[in-house]
Design an enzyme around this catalytic site. Sequence first.
Site, PDB file in Angstrom:
ATOM      1  N   ASP A   1       9.345   2.769   1.676  1.00 25.84           N
ATOM      2  CA  ASP A   1       8.163   3.453   2.191  1.00 25.84           C
ATOM      3  C   ASP A   1       8.092   3.154   3.689  1.00 25.84           C
ATOM      4  OD1 ASP A   1       5.631   4.104   3.088  1.00 25.84           O
ATOM      5  OD2 ASP A   1       4.627   3.574   1.223  1.00 25.84           O
TER       6      ASP A   1
ATOM      7  N   LYS B   1       2.555  10.041   8.406  1.00 26.57           N
ATOM      8  CA  LYS B   1       1.890   9.511   9.605  1.00 26.57           C
ATOM      9  C   LYS B   1       2.442  10.099  10.911  1.00 26.57           C
ATOM     10  CE  LYS B   1      -0.234   5.299   7.819  1.00 26.57           C
ATOM     11  NZ  LYS B   1      -1.627   5.512   8.144  1.00 26.57           N
TER      12      LYS B   1
ATOM     13  N   PHE C   1       0.855  -1.191   0.000  1.00 23.51           N
ATOM     14  CA  PHE C   1       0.000   0.000   0.000  1.00 23.51           C
ATOM     15  C   PHE C   1       0.888   1.237   0.000  1.00 23.51           C
ATOM     16  CE2 PHE C   1      -2.537   3.457   1.683  1.00 23.51           C
ATOM     17  CZ  PHE C   1      -3.676   3.343   0.902  1.00 23.51           C
TER      18      PHE C   1
HETATM   19  C1  LIG Z   1       2.949   2.295   3.928  1.00 21.51           C
HETATM   20  C2  LIG Z   1       2.043   3.422   3.561  1.00 21.51           C
HETATM   21  N1  LIG Z   1       2.365   4.215   2.533  1.00 21.51           N
HETATM   22  C3  LIG Z   1       1.584   5.265   2.178  1.00 21.51           C
HETATM   23  C4  LIG Z   1       0.421   5.540   2.834  1.00 21.51           C
HETATM   24  C5  LIG Z   1      -0.437   6.704   2.396  1.00 21.51           C
HETATM   25  O1  LIG Z   1      -0.347   7.730   3.327  1.00 21.51           O
HETATM   26  P1  LIG Z   1      -1.428   8.927   3.320  1.00 21.51           P
HETATM   27  O2  LIG Z   1      -2.739   8.337   3.692  1.00 21.51           O
HETATM   28  O3  LIG Z   1      -0.893   9.910   4.332  1.00 21.51           O
HETATM   29  O4  LIG Z   1      -1.418   9.493   1.935  1.00 21.51           O
HETATM   30  C6  LIG Z   1       0.041   4.733   3.910  1.00 21.51           C
HETATM   31  C7  LIG Z   1      -1.234   4.979   4.617  1.00 21.51           C
HETATM   32  O5  LIG Z   1      -1.791   4.120   5.248  1.00 21.51           O
HETATM   33  C8  LIG Z   1       0.872   3.654   4.281  1.00 21.51           C
HETATM   34  O6  LIG Z   1       0.558   2.846   5.304  1.00 21.51           O
END
Ligand SMILES: Cc1ncc(COP(=O)(O)O)c(C=O)c1O
Length: 420
Positions: A245, A274, A158
């Site tokens: 990520d 986050k 994700f």
């Molecule tokens: C690993 C990861 N990358 C990216 C995101 C996307 O972040 P945002 O919701 O702040 O755009 C998330 C959100 O859950 C995530 O867990």
Amino acid sequence: MFSRRNAAEGGPSDDRVRLSCFSDIDNFGTMAESIMATYRRLPVTFERGEGAWLWDTEGNRYLDALSGIAVCGLGHAHPAISAAICEQAGRLIHTSNLYGIVLQEKLGDDLVRLAGMDRVFFGNSGAEANEAAIKIARVHGHNKGIDTPHIVVMENSFHGRTLATLSATGNRKVHAGFEPLVTGFIRVPYGDAAALEAVARNTPNVTAVLVEPIQGEGGIRIPPKDYLNRVRTLCDNQGWLMMLDEIQTGMGRTGRFFAFQHHGIVPDVMTLAKALGNGIPVGACLAKGPAAEALGPGSHGSTFGGNPLACRAAATVVHTLEKQRLSERAAGLGDRLLKAFKQSLGDLAGVADIRGLGLMIGIELDRPCGELVGHALKEGLLINVTADKVVRLLPPLVLSDDQADQLVEGLSLLIRNFLD
Ligand SMILES: Cc1ncc(COP(=O)(O)O)c(C=O)c1O
């Protein structure tokens, strides 16, 4: 089990009084007509918090084992964060990236020092941080004479909800309805270094790998121990950028400031969001070496990104994490929780696996268990279920030992009853 009607005294309490406060808990909450129906909300609204506790509008108390999905790592209403935000709001909230921003530079210095990287770009969310990473990978490819640069991404991953990040995401449900997807991604199974090595042999136009150190939304999936080291070696040999990520794993959650620090490597690109702002929206894309030089003036930008308010909040988060050694706390508490959950649930038929690193813990059942979220809410406990069958716990790093014990006791009982 956890919650207690205590609006009258208005403060935290240690009493563990069971209180089923909802008549409509088995139905999902409704939303005002004015709000686009992108979320299925639970029938509860919170109005204040303190550490790992939240209180709803009726005065009922909840133990928060989710932290706004890994956002409030320092817990709710942390005094240092609240004070810093209030002070900064009274001084200066926003100017523009057209001008110098001292707080942004200070935060940038802190992050590159902690990560051992060179430069950072600030945005407002995880998706934006990953967009910056994707753009860096493409520029890196073009600089090497590759016309159609590709990024290797993982099944079950994700990365966000913007078009490029949802295209990078390895979940058909996230793609559905938004085709045509952005091209330029090659997908391989997560944790499978041999599959990556096969891509290296067969595909000449790859410029980067984008991977989560632990898959969060994907169900707290932890790759084999040597996986990230093998990815690092492959990227070095191929001249690919290793892009991590760390939006869910970063900021102390796994027991190190960044999850890659468990492996003695440094990525070329890392994304954060986050917990970086403990609830104030801020995202960051860090880069090292040539990747740090990829974006020049006019090539990328953000109106709000890295403004004084967001950077003051994030700098205070970084300072507090370091001063209070909260990564170490997350490591110790994570071990304690994992051990306790294994003891209380490990032998239960129906529990497929209990895994985690630091305060990123998954309890996988042998069946879909989304309804556990509502059962837990009734008992005053906030949890999440992801990948259908995995109870996901992302408690704040300031969780006390007593709260950790309450979490194990309460959730174990809920899971036992659910499986009965
Ligand atoms: C690993 C990861 N990358 C990216 C995101 C996307 O972040 P945002 O919701 O702040 O755009 C998330 C959100 O859950 C995530 O867990």
